[in-house]
Structures are given as C-alpha cells and as structure tokens.
Write a protein that holds these residues in place. Sequence first.
Motif, mmCIF file in Angstrom:
data_model
loop_
_atom_site.group_PDB
_atom_site.id
_atom_site.type_symbol
_atom_site.label_atom_id
_atom_site.label_comp_id
_atom_site.label_asym_id
_atom_site.label_seq_id
_atom_site.Cartn_x
_atom_site.Cartn_y
_atom_site.Cartn_z
ATOM 1 N N ASP A 1 0.590 -6.728 4.558
ATOM 2 C CA ASP A 1 0.164 -5.762 3.695
ATOM 3 C C ASP A 1 0.150 -6.674 2.197
ATOM 4 O O ASP A 1 -0.633 -6.139 1.499
ATOM 5 N N LEU B 1 -7.513 -4.908 9.340
ATOM 6 C CA LEU B 1 -8.680 -4.407 9.311
ATOM 7 C C LEU B 1 -9.211 -3.639 7.946
ATOM 8 O O LEU B 1 -10.086 -3.875 7.389
ATOM 9 N N ARG B 2 -7.966 -3.050 7.517
ATOM 10 C CA ARG B 2 -8.117 -2.179 6.200
ATOM 11 C C ARG B 2 -8.493 -3.449 4.939
ATOM 12 O O ARG B 2 -9.362 -2.867 4.174
ATOM 13 N N HIS B 3 -7.618 -4.362 4.938
ATOM 14 C CA HIS B 3 -7.806 -5.302 3.923
ATOM 15 C C HIS B 3 -9.246 -6.013 4.114
ATOM 16 O O HIS B 3 -9.880 -6.282 3.176
ATOM 17 N N LEU C 1 -4.172 -2.325 12.216
ATOM 18 C CA LEU C 1 -4.756 -1.569 11.012
ATOM 19 C C LEU C 1 -4.797 -2.143 9.690
ATOM 20 O O LEU C 1 -5.605 -1.963 8.836
ATOM 21 N N LEU C 2 -3.516 -2.864 9.411
ATOM 22 C CA LEU C 2 -3.564 -3.409 7.901
ATOM 23 C C LEU C 2 -4.748 -4.544 8.056
ATOM 24 O O LEU C 2 -5.155 -4.709 6.708
ATOM 25 N N VAL D 1 -12.034 -4.691 5.166
ATOM 26 C CA VAL D 1 -13.232 -3.620 4.801
ATOM 27 C C VAL D 1 -12.991 -3.625 3.337
ATOM 28 O O VAL D 1 -13.904 -3.600 2.588
ATOM 29 N N ARG D 2 -11.645 -3.436 2.770
ATOM 30 C CA ARG D 2 -11.606 -3.525 1.213
ATOM 31 C C ARG D 2 -12.200 -4.552 0.322
ATOM 32 O O ARG D 2 -12.210 -4.382 -0.617
ATOM 33 N N THR D 3 -11.947 -5.691 0.937
ATOM 34 C CA THR D 3 -11.894 -6.966 0.175
ATOM 35 C C THR D 3 -13.331 -7.629 0.606
ATOM 36 O O THR D 3 -13.476 -8.728 -0.228
ATOM 37 N N SER E 1 0.721 -1.030 0.064
ATOM 38 C CA SER E 1 -0.068 -0.068 0.051
ATOM 39 C C SER E 1 0.906 1.338 -0.073
ATOM 40 O O SER E 1 1.838 1.369 0.534
#
Length: 622
Positions: free
Chosen positions: A83, A162-164, A159-160, A166-168, A24
């Motif tokens: 990531d 959770l980000r993944h 954080l990474l 939410v995004r996927t 990212s």
Amino acid sequence: MVDIADRIALPEAISELDDVRPGSPFMRPVEFVAAALVALIIGVLLLGVTSRYVFSLPVIWIDEVASISFLWLAMLGSAIAIDRNEHLRLTLFVGMMPERLRGFANTFALLVIAAFLLAMVYPAIDYSIEESFVTSAALNIPNSWRVSAIATGIILMTLLALRHAVRTSTVRDLVLATALILAIAAAFWLLTPTFKGLGYGNILIFLLGVVALCLVAGVPIAFCFGMGTLCFLAFSTSVPMIVMVGRMDEGMSSIILLSVPIFVLLGCVLDATGMGKAIVDFLASMLGHVRAGMSYVLLGSLFLVSGISGSKVSDMATVAPALFPEMKRRGYQPKELIALLATGAAMADTVPPSIVLIVLGSVAGVSIAGLFNSGFAIAMVLLLALAVLARWKARNEDMHGVRRVSLAVIGKTALIAGPALVLPFIIRGAVGGGVATATEVSTIAVLYALIIGMILYGGISRWKFYAMFVETAALSGAILMILGTALAMAWALTQTGFARDLANFMIGLPGGWLSFMAVTIVVFMILGCVLEGLPAIVLMAPLMFPIAKNLGINDVHYSMVVVTAMNIGLMTPPIGIGFYIACKIGNVSPDEAMGAVWPYLIALLAGLVIIAVVPGISTWVL
C-alpha cells in the motif's frame, strides 16, 4: 530501519529516504492490527524473558503465541508495504526508460505482482485447510490459526496491487500489460512438454530469465523471486503449488527471525530519541581536532551506531547530517563524503545486531553468537583499512581555526552519550556470551532504549509510537516476504540437483578452498549489486554453505566473507543499491560521487582478501 531490505522508491534510481506516505484510508484497520501485533510480540517476549530469568519459570506457550503473531505481522506488514510502495525494488533500469515506457513498466510490474498473488490464493487456502489437521503442542489449537495469515495477506495484497494498477495506469497500459502477461503465460503453457525435458535449461529460463525480466521492469524483488519460482514449478515440474506456500511459510516463520521486527523498532527508537546523534557528538569532541579526525568520527560513528540500529540506512541518516557541514568547512569535497559514508556503512554491517547476520544464521544454521562475536573483529579490520586511506586523503585538510575541545566538554558529551554507548556492547555481550538469544536481547534492548531514550534524550509522543509500530510492521513485512519467496526459490534450485552438481564442480576447482573463496567473493559482490543483502543471502546460502563445509571452511569465517563481499557489491556503482542511498542522503549526484568511491571500495576489497585468506581473524574470538 532496514538491513537487508532497504526500501526503493519509484522516481529515483534507488531511494529509501522519501517520507513515508500515509496508506490508504481503508488500510487503517490493518495498520492498527499490525501495530498491535508488534506491541503484542514485544510484550509476550518480555514476559518470557522475565519469567525465565527472574522467576526461573519458563512459560511454554510463549513461543507459540509469538509464532502466530509473527506470521500475521509478516503478511499484514507486507500488505502495508504494498500500500505504501515500500517493497524493495530495483528501479535503475525503469529510470532510464522514456517517460511513456516508464508508465507501462510500472503498470506491468503491478500486474505481475497481482498475477503471482492470484496464482497463490487457492494454494494458500488449501494449505490452511491442510494445516487445520495439525494441532499446536502448547495451546492445543489448529495450526490453521497461524497459517491462515498467508492466505489473508495474499488476498489483501492482490486487492491492493490491482487497486494501485487501476488508479495509476492508463487504460491502454492496463490492456497492453495484461495482454503481455497472458501471452507469456500462454506461451509457457504451450511449451510445457518441451520445458520438462530441458533439465538445467529451465533454471536459465525461469529462475534467471523470468526473475531478470521482472527486476528490469521494477517488480519488487520478493515478487521477482516468487514469479520465477511459480513459473518454474508450474511449467517445468509436476510439483503442486501448495508446496511453494509451505516453503514460504518456512522462510518467514523461523523463531530466530522474531528479532527482525524488534531490531527494526530499535532503529526507529534510535532515530526518534537522538541517541545516535549523542554518540556522534561524543566522538567528534574526542577526535575532531586531529587531521582526518572527522573521517575517523564518521567511521567510528557508523561502527557504534550500527551496533544499536542494525541498519545501514538508519546509520547513514543519523551520521551524515551531524558531520557533513563541518567536514565541508574543512575542505572535504561532497563526493569524498559520500564515498566515505557509503563504504563506512558497508564496513559496519557486520557489527551486531546486524539483521543480515541474524537472517544468515537462521538460513545457514550458523551460530548467531559466533557471528556477533566475529562481526566486531571483521568490522575492525575494515575500519582500519578505511581509516588508513582516509588519513592519506586528508593530508591537505584545512585545519585553520580547529581547536582541541576542553576536557569539560568531552566529559559532558561522554555523560550524555554514555547510556547510548553501552547499548551495542550489551547486545553483543549478551548474545555472544550465550547469556540470552538474539530475540531475547532485542526485546531487552528495545525496552532499555525506550526508557533511556525517553528520559535522557527526549520523549516520544503516542502518535509517534504508533507511527513507529506501523513502520516496523511495513518494513518487517517487506523483509520477511523476500525471505519467504527467496527460500522457495532456493528450495526449487536444490530439488533440480543443481546444488549437488555445483558442489561437485566447486570442490574440483584447482586451488581448493582458496579458489572457492575467490568465486564466493565474485558471486556475492555481483549479487550484492543487484539484489541487496537479504535476497542474495537467502537465495545462495543453502547452495554455498554446504560446499564450504565440505572444503573444511569454518561456517563463521565463510559468513564473514559472504557478508563483506555482498556489502562491497551493495556500494559498488553503477548498480549498487547502497551507493545510491548514500547519494540520496548526502544530496550529491551519483555521477559526481561515482569516481570518488572507487579508492574506498579497493580498500574494503583489500581488507576482504585479508579476511578471506586468514581464517583466524574471524575465528579467534569464538
């Protein structure tokens, strides 16, 4: 380059050869810092080696600077691996699921990672505060400078993840996966009084059941171990979570493990400069004209290249493209090539500087020099077993048009390969002879490979250098995260008294040490299939090695049996991870190659039995 911690990509049953996806954009600063830490560690260690051996002037702060940098590298590298989706995971079962269920499983896996990390945030911060009262001996700074890396890495990975997620993931999968995790946690919490009276039953529920559930769902192995241990300690004991953070710190911080990222980088240099291909070309010029000669070249190349890279995957990726076209022309079936490649890589894993041997020495307290010396002898036994089978299978090989290479060509390839050929013997000789530690030798080997590789085998651009350093950080982080959580899980097992009772049971087996060896082979073959090398070793070594010692089994001899059994399991279908990696490299369907690999596995197993019952094969070089 990985030994013990080969990456597994999500779309395949097992794969580690997908191109490394760029991380990212907001991770760029983290990648830069991690790459700088790799360079700093190598520079500091080289300074220490030069100061000690050239000027006879040891620098006392070298180890502390390296230790601080190493833990930060481990945690930042682990975040980069999150990531880039480079943490070791088993996706065989996820790949069998319907597409709709597969999406839910991937969401569940990401949220399990996040749940484990969220639960560890406060204990990690608390651990940093506690360590602030401890002052380092040489630099005279609080130890919190070092261990704050754990809290930083955990927060970043949370954080990474959770980000993944939410995004996927779809909203429906996010809601259902979150509800399922909360429901399981609530059920465990309500049953806490019951769990505290179950004794060894908790091992089945948490350290086997929870870990198995996470493995099936595709959760990375490091976090499978972490979640199983977290649930075990939280719901069946009164042990505070800060203790688990301490065990993870211990698992990732051994000074012996400093050689892991350096040998990872050495494998990257091998790939980038083509040193491995030079060795393959030389062996092909020597043996390519005889019947089964290309099989001998493949096996010999794996043996020698492994002595440089220390990585099964790097070995296979270097050797296969150079040899497979000619071997196919001579009538070899693709499935036979995969079988030979997979089992040859398993054979070569005892050849120094195998990262598995380095980790085993660290975890079990076995001499690295002894392991390196013995590893060559053990690999030779396995090499002979595979070579005999390969010769028999090549009895109908098409030798039409094959000609002996001229001495001039052999001399030319020998001249080109010479600098690369001496590197494994430098590594083995220096460590095995007690001249230098594995960490010191790894730094010298990297410097040698960089200089020789750039001068004789082709330059490396500055961007390639940077990419290699980031890749080293990511792979090292993935490896070390497994070591940290696996050691925490092994510690939890020993605290239950299970290790003591297991030892008493094993010692009482009829047949004495031979029965114990048979059990060892079965256990590590099974674990090798499911967990790969490093997790299996870190988890079981603290339990099994004390038993072996009580039975009078030499540590190095037992280590060779453990590593060989684990590698056979690693290449055993239908679950063995390494088998699928070999199929991916050779672009052959696993279903097609599955039947062909069994004769080679039986040959390896025959070699293993000989190694197990004849201790002198492992110990005569000590």
